[in-house]
Motif scaffolding. Structure first.
Motif, mmCIF file in Angstrom:
data_model
loop_
_atom_site.group_PDB
_atom_site.id
_atom_site.type_symbol
_atom_site.label_atom_id
_atom_site.label_comp_id
_atom_site.label_asym_id
_atom_site.label_seq_id
_atom_site.Cartn_x
_atom_site.Cartn_y
_atom_site.Cartn_z
ATOM 1 N N SER A 34 0.851 -1.187 0.000
ATOM 2 C CA SER A 34 0.000 0.000 0.000
ATOM 3 C C SER A 34 0.889 1.240 0.000
ATOM 4 O O SER A 34 2.089 1.173 0.289
ATOM 5 C CB SER A 34 -0.884 0.014 1.245
ATOM 6 N N SER A 51 2.918 9.474 -3.208
ATOM 7 C CA SER A 51 1.790 9.287 -4.122
ATOM 8 C C SER A 51 2.109 9.877 -5.490
ATOM 9 O O SER A 51 1.752 9.299 -6.524
ATOM 10 C CB SER A 51 0.518 9.923 -3.555
ATOM 11 N N ARG A 58 3.079 4.733 -12.385
ATOM 12 C CA ARG A 58 1.883 4.162 -13.039
ATOM 13 C C ARG A 58 1.786 4.637 -14.478
ATOM 14 O O ARG A 58 1.508 3.849 -15.383
ATOM 15 C CB ARG A 58 0.615 4.574 -12.283
ATOM 16 N N GLU A 65 -1.588 -0.727 -10.236
ATOM 17 C CA GLU A 65 -2.356 -0.435 -9.028
ATOM 18 C C GLU A 65 -3.625 -1.274 -9.015
ATOM 19 O O GLU A 65 -4.252 -1.475 -10.052
ATOM 20 C CB GLU A 65 -2.711 1.056 -9.033
ATOM 21 N N SER A 66 -3.979 -1.758 -7.835
ATOM 22 C CA SER A 66 -5.267 -2.436 -7.668
ATOM 23 C C SER A 66 -5.868 -1.952 -6.354
ATOM 24 O O SER A 66 -5.166 -1.390 -5.503
ATOM 25 C CB SER A 66 -5.086 -3.953 -7.660
ATOM 26 N N LYS A 67 -7.166 -2.147 -6.209
ATOM 27 C CA LYS A 67 -7.845 -1.721 -4.989
ATOM 28 C C LYS A 67 -8.256 -2.936 -4.178
ATOM 29 O O LYS A 67 -8.723 -3.933 -4.715
ATOM 30 C CB LYS A 67 -9.066 -0.874 -5.320
ATOM 31 N N GLN A 71 -8.206 0.557 0.198
ATOM 32 C CA GLN A 71 -6.749 0.639 0.075
ATOM 33 C C GLN A 71 -6.295 0.358 -1.358
ATOM 34 O O GLN A 71 -6.788 -0.553 -2.002
ATOM 35 C CB GLN A 71 -6.134 -0.391 1.025
ATOM 36 N N ARG A 72 -5.342 1.145 -1.818
ATOM 37 C CA ARG A 72 -4.734 0.914 -3.127
ATOM 38 C C ARG A 72 -3.420 0.177 -2.918
ATOM 39 O O ARG A 72 -2.597 0.575 -2.105
ATOM 40 C CB ARG A 72 -4.472 2.229 -3.852
ATOM 41 N N TYR A 74 0.089 -1.508 -4.723
ATOM 42 C CA TYR A 74 0.984 -1.300 -5.854
ATOM 43 C C TYR A 74 1.904 -2.494 -6.017
ATOM 44 O O TYR A 74 2.372 -3.080 -5.048
ATOM 45 C CB TYR A 74 1.806 -0.014 -5.649
#
Length: 122
Positions: A34, A51, A58, A65-67, A71-72, A74
């Protein structure tokens, strides 16, 4: 301009900053982290700056990136680095002959952070 040069531009942009290269190192080996976990490795840099670095990575397709809920997470992205390597191979295959390449030796100065010195051998 060809696509692989455009892709290489994106990769080189992502790699120009030492913090971004360090983030890629954290994500190597299949790690998925995260933004807070990544930021914990850089206490001297704020979460907002981390960020921003992640956004550049990205956009360069070096990081995906995934959720997970809110929370994201990486992880390393698609292997775009190949386009940068292709570019370097193209440039150096046409401008450096094997004979010249054999004459050049690279010696590192002792100590961290010192630049390499290039010396031609006789």
């Amino acid at each position: 301009m060809s696509n692989w040069v455009d892709d290489a531009d994106l990769v080189f942009r992502g790699l120009t900053d030492s913090t971004r290269r360090a983030i890629l190192g954290l994500l190597s080996g299949g790690n998925e982290l995260s933004v807070n976990e990544i930021a914990a490795h850089f206490p001297e840099i704020g979460r907002t700056a981390i960020s921003a670095h992640l956004r550049v990575l990205r956009e360069s397709d070096l990081v995906a990136e995934s959720k997970d809920g809110r929370q994201r997470l990486y992880r390393l992205g698609p292997n775009r680095a190949g386009s940068a390597l292709d570019f370097l191979r193209q440039v150096y295959s046409t401008s450096v002959t094997p004979a010249v390449s054999d004459e050049i030796t690279v010696q590192r100065k002792k100590g961290p952070g010192r630049p390499s010195r290039v010396r031609r051998t006789a």
